[in-house]
Design an enzyme around this catalytic site. Structure first.
Site, short mmCIF file in Angstrom:
data_model
loop_
_atom_site.label_atom_id
_atom_site.label_comp_id
_atom_site.label_asym_id
_atom_site.label_seq_id
_atom_site.Cartn_x
_atom_site.Cartn_y
_atom_site.Cartn_z
N GLY A 1 -62.31 97.35 10.41
CA GLY A 1 -61.00 97.62 9.82
C GLY A 1 -59.91 97.38 10.84
O GLY A 1 -58.82 96.88 10.51
N ASN A 2 -60.18 97.71 12.11
CA ASN A 2 -59.18 97.50 13.16
C ASN A 2 -59.07 96.02 13.52
O ASN A 2 -58.03 95.58 14.01
CB ASN A 2 -59.53 98.31 14.41
CG ASN A 2 -59.32 99.79 14.15
OD1 ASN A 2 -58.28 100.19 13.66
ND2 ASN A 2 -60.31 100.59 14.46
N LYS B 1 -63.75 110.39 12.79
CA LYS B 1 -63.48 109.01 12.36
C LYS B 1 -61.98 108.75 12.38
O LYS B 1 -61.21 109.43 11.69
CB LYS B 1 -64.03 108.82 10.94
CG LYS B 1 -63.79 107.46 10.36
CD LYS B 1 -64.85 106.51 10.78
CE LYS B 1 -64.35 105.09 10.79
NZ LYS B 1 -64.91 104.29 11.85
N LYS C 1 -68.46 102.44 8.80
CA LYS C 1 -68.97 101.23 8.14
C LYS C 1 -70.09 100.57 8.96
O LYS C 1 -70.90 99.84 8.39
CB LYS C 1 -67.86 100.23 7.83
CG LYS C 1 -67.17 99.62 9.04
CD LYS C 1 -67.61 98.24 9.33
CE LYS C 1 -66.96 97.70 10.57
NZ LYS C 1 -66.59 98.59 11.68
N LYS D 1 -71.08 101.52 16.79
CA LYS D 1 -71.56 100.12 16.77
C LYS D 1 -72.81 99.96 17.62
O LYS D 1 -73.79 99.34 17.19
CB LYS D 1 -70.48 99.17 17.33
CG LYS D 1 -69.29 99.02 16.42
CD LYS D 1 -68.32 98.00 16.99
CE LYS D 1 -66.93 98.27 16.48
NZ LYS D 1 -66.80 98.53 15.05
N1 LIG Z 1 -67.35 100.48 25.78
C1 LIG Z 1 -66.49 99.78 25.03
N2 LIG Z 1 -66.54 98.43 24.94
C2 LIG Z 1 -65.70 97.74 24.17
N3 LIG Z 1 -64.76 98.31 23.39
C3 LIG Z 1 -64.66 99.67 23.40
C4 LIG Z 1 -65.50 100.44 24.22
N4 LIG Z 1 -65.18 101.75 24.05
C5 LIG Z 1 -64.20 101.79 23.16
N5 LIG Z 1 -63.87 100.53 22.74
C6 LIG Z 1 -62.87 100.28 21.72
O1 LIG Z 1 -63.58 100.05 20.52
C7 LIG Z 1 -62.75 99.26 19.69
C8 LIG Z 1 -63.60 98.69 18.57
O2 LIG Z 1 -64.03 99.75 17.74
P1 LIG Z 1 -63.23 100.07 16.39
O3 LIG Z 1 -61.79 100.27 16.69
O4 LIG Z 1 -63.94 101.16 15.67
O5 LIG Z 1 -63.40 98.68 15.69
P2 LIG Z 1 -63.43 98.18 14.19
O6 LIG Z 1 -62.49 99.03 13.39
O7 LIG Z 1 -62.97 96.78 14.34
O8 LIG Z 1 -64.84 98.30 13.73
C9 LIG Z 1 -62.14 98.27 20.62
O9 LIG Z 1 -60.91 97.82 20.18
C10 LIG Z 1 -62.00 99.06 21.94
O10 LIG Z 1 -60.68 99.51 22.07
N1 LIG Z 2 -64.99 103.07 7.62
C1 LIG Z 2 -64.92 102.50 8.87
O1 LIG Z 2 -65.81 102.63 9.70
O2 LIG Z 2 -63.77 101.79 9.10
P1 LIG Z 2 -63.32 101.09 10.47
O3 LIG Z 2 -64.28 99.99 10.75
O4 LIG Z 2 -61.97 100.56 10.16
O5 LIG Z 2 -63.30 102.12 11.54
#
Ligand SMILES: Nc1ncnc2c1ncn2[C@@H]1O[C@H](COP(=O)(O)OP(=O)(O)O)[C@@H](O)[C@H]1O
Ligand SMILES: NC(=O)OP(=O)(O)O
Length: 385
Positions: free
Chosen positions: A9-10, A122, A208, A266
């Site tokens: 989502g980000n 979350k 997700k 992740k």
């Molecule tokens: N160890 C890490 N390695 C890489 N990114 C990280 C780490 N810890 C935190 N992050 C952050 O995690 C973010 C990606 O997770 P998230 O924002 O949940 O992504 P998305 O919403 O795209 O699934 C990156 O933008 C980064 O700022």
């Molecule tokens: N539901 C969920 O995990 O959304 P993001 O990927 O935007 O965090």
């Protein structure tokens, strides 16, 4: 190959982006341009996140004073339609006309006893500076955590258990459609205490990446890709020594800590998929999907013991079916216990029956007791994302 691709989502709405439809469409187009060429050779399932979007919908819902704001499960469903529509439209524009693309509203069950209900983690919605976040927290009763340099609202994120629409997902895949499903981690849903009870939506946002991992197991994916806004998982993230992991075994990942609510899920999802399936999971940048599929980019998680996993093990009952079987057995046990109790004279009184019925309903009623993070007094002052 069968590939499950989770779009962050980000990544679809980067932190620095204004939260407009056009910006999202532009980002979705980047993803679609990466995904569409893969459709020629692979079965594709696309899962998208909804963190920024569901938080924005919630703020918008709070702004209207004429009706109770919509609960998070309804807003989760809204984001499946909203984001699914953009992904579907952009993919269709790029794919040959004969290739079907379908978005499926997907409910996923969660456990009412999940400890996540007591510890919101979350991230949803935009980022705020510390003062603005404190004001919103006081005003609406929401919880905020620091996410990088900004503060963001956090909501409960229980683990996904069973994908209720797994069968239609498989039907669509079998007919060659590109399937967009489990968007936003799925709509969190409580199972009724009995077969005939009503399904209940839950005030939560499922991660997700965990939902996509469950899905990847359930559809027997050959590859599970999590595409986000960074080019992989880093050790020492945010420090001068940060280092991207290239290829790593699931058990090596367990030795390191990763940020809850962002990279943590992740890494955990990748390790789980790789360990359970013996197949590859990868984390990397949205713009690199093609290279990630080719094994040339991202953090690739591959079990060292992959060669020891037999085809028979991997084709054993998928997780959703296993959970369904467990749930049916539990329901049958409960039904048998109830019948036995009803045969016992002292439990035949109306009071005893009412108490029993209340007890039977209790798990399903619990999500309604999960604190609704309200009340509201107009939209908050939003900082830059
Ligand atoms: N160890 C890490 N390695 C890489 N990114 C990280 C780490 N810890 C935190 N992050 C952050 O995690 C973010 C990606 O997770 P998230 O924002 O949940 O992504 P998305 O919403 O795209 O699934 C990156 O933008 C980064 O700022
Ligand atoms: N539901 C969920 O995990 O959304 P993001 O990927 O935007 O965090």
């Amino acid at each position: 190959m069968r590939i499950v691709i989770a779009l962050g989502g980000n990544a679809l709405l980067r932190r620095s982006d204004p939260m407009t439809t056009e910006v999202q469409r532009r980002n979705v187009r980047v993803a679609a341009e990466q995904i569409a060429p893969l459709a020629a050779d692979h079965d594709l399932v696309v899962v998208h996140g909804n963190g920024p979007q569901v938080g924005l919908l919630s703020l918008q819902a709070e702004a209207y004073r004429g009706a109770e704001p919509y609960p998070l499960d309804v807003l989760d469903a809204g984001t499946q339609g909203m984001i699914g529509y953009l992904v579907q439209q952009e993919l269709r524009s790029l794919l040959p006309a004969r290739r079907q693309v379908a978005t499926l509203l997907t409910m996923i069950t969660v456990d009412p006893e999940d400890p996540a209900f007591a510890a919101p983690a979350k991230f949803v919605g935009p980022g705020y500076d510390r003062d603005a976040a404190a004001e919103l927290a006081a005003d609406k009763g929401w919880t905020f955590h620091q996410d990088g340099s900004a503060w963001r609202r956090v909501v409960p994120s229980p683990r996904p258990q069973r994908i209720l629409e797994i069968e239609p997902i498989r039907w669509l895949l079998a007919r060659g459609a590109v399937v967009i499903c489990a968007g936003g981690g799925g709509i969190p849903t409580m199972l009724p205490a009995s077969e005939r009870g009503e399904l209940l939506g839950v005030e939560a946002v499922i991660d997700k990446d965990h939902a996509a991992e469950l899905l990847a197991e359930d559809v027997r994916a050959d590859l599970f890709v999590m595409a986000t806004d960074v080019d992989g998982a880093y050790l020492g993230w945010g420090t001068p020594e940060q280092r991207r992991l290239g290829r790593v075994a699931p058990e090596e990942l367990a030795a390191h800590a990763f940020a809850a609510g962002s990279m943590g899920p992740k890494v955990e999802a990748a390790a789980r998929f790789a360990a359970r399936s013996g197949r590859r999971a990868a984390i990397g940048a949205l713009a690199d999907i093609t290279k990630i599929v080719a094994g040339e980019a991202g953090t690739n998680v591959i079990a060292r013991t992959a060669h020891t996993r037999t085809a028979q093990e991997w084709t054993a009952q998928p997780r959703t079916e296993a959970r369904t079987a467990e749930a049916r057995a539990a329901q049958e046990r409960t039904a048998q216990e109830r019948t036995a109790q009803e045969r016992t004279p002292e439990t035949r009184t109306p009071e005893a029956r009412t108490a029993r019925e209340r007890a039977a309903r209790a798990p399903a009623a619990r999500p309604r007791a999960v604190p609704r993070e309200r009340p509201a007094s107009g939209p908050g002052t939003e900082g830059a994302r």
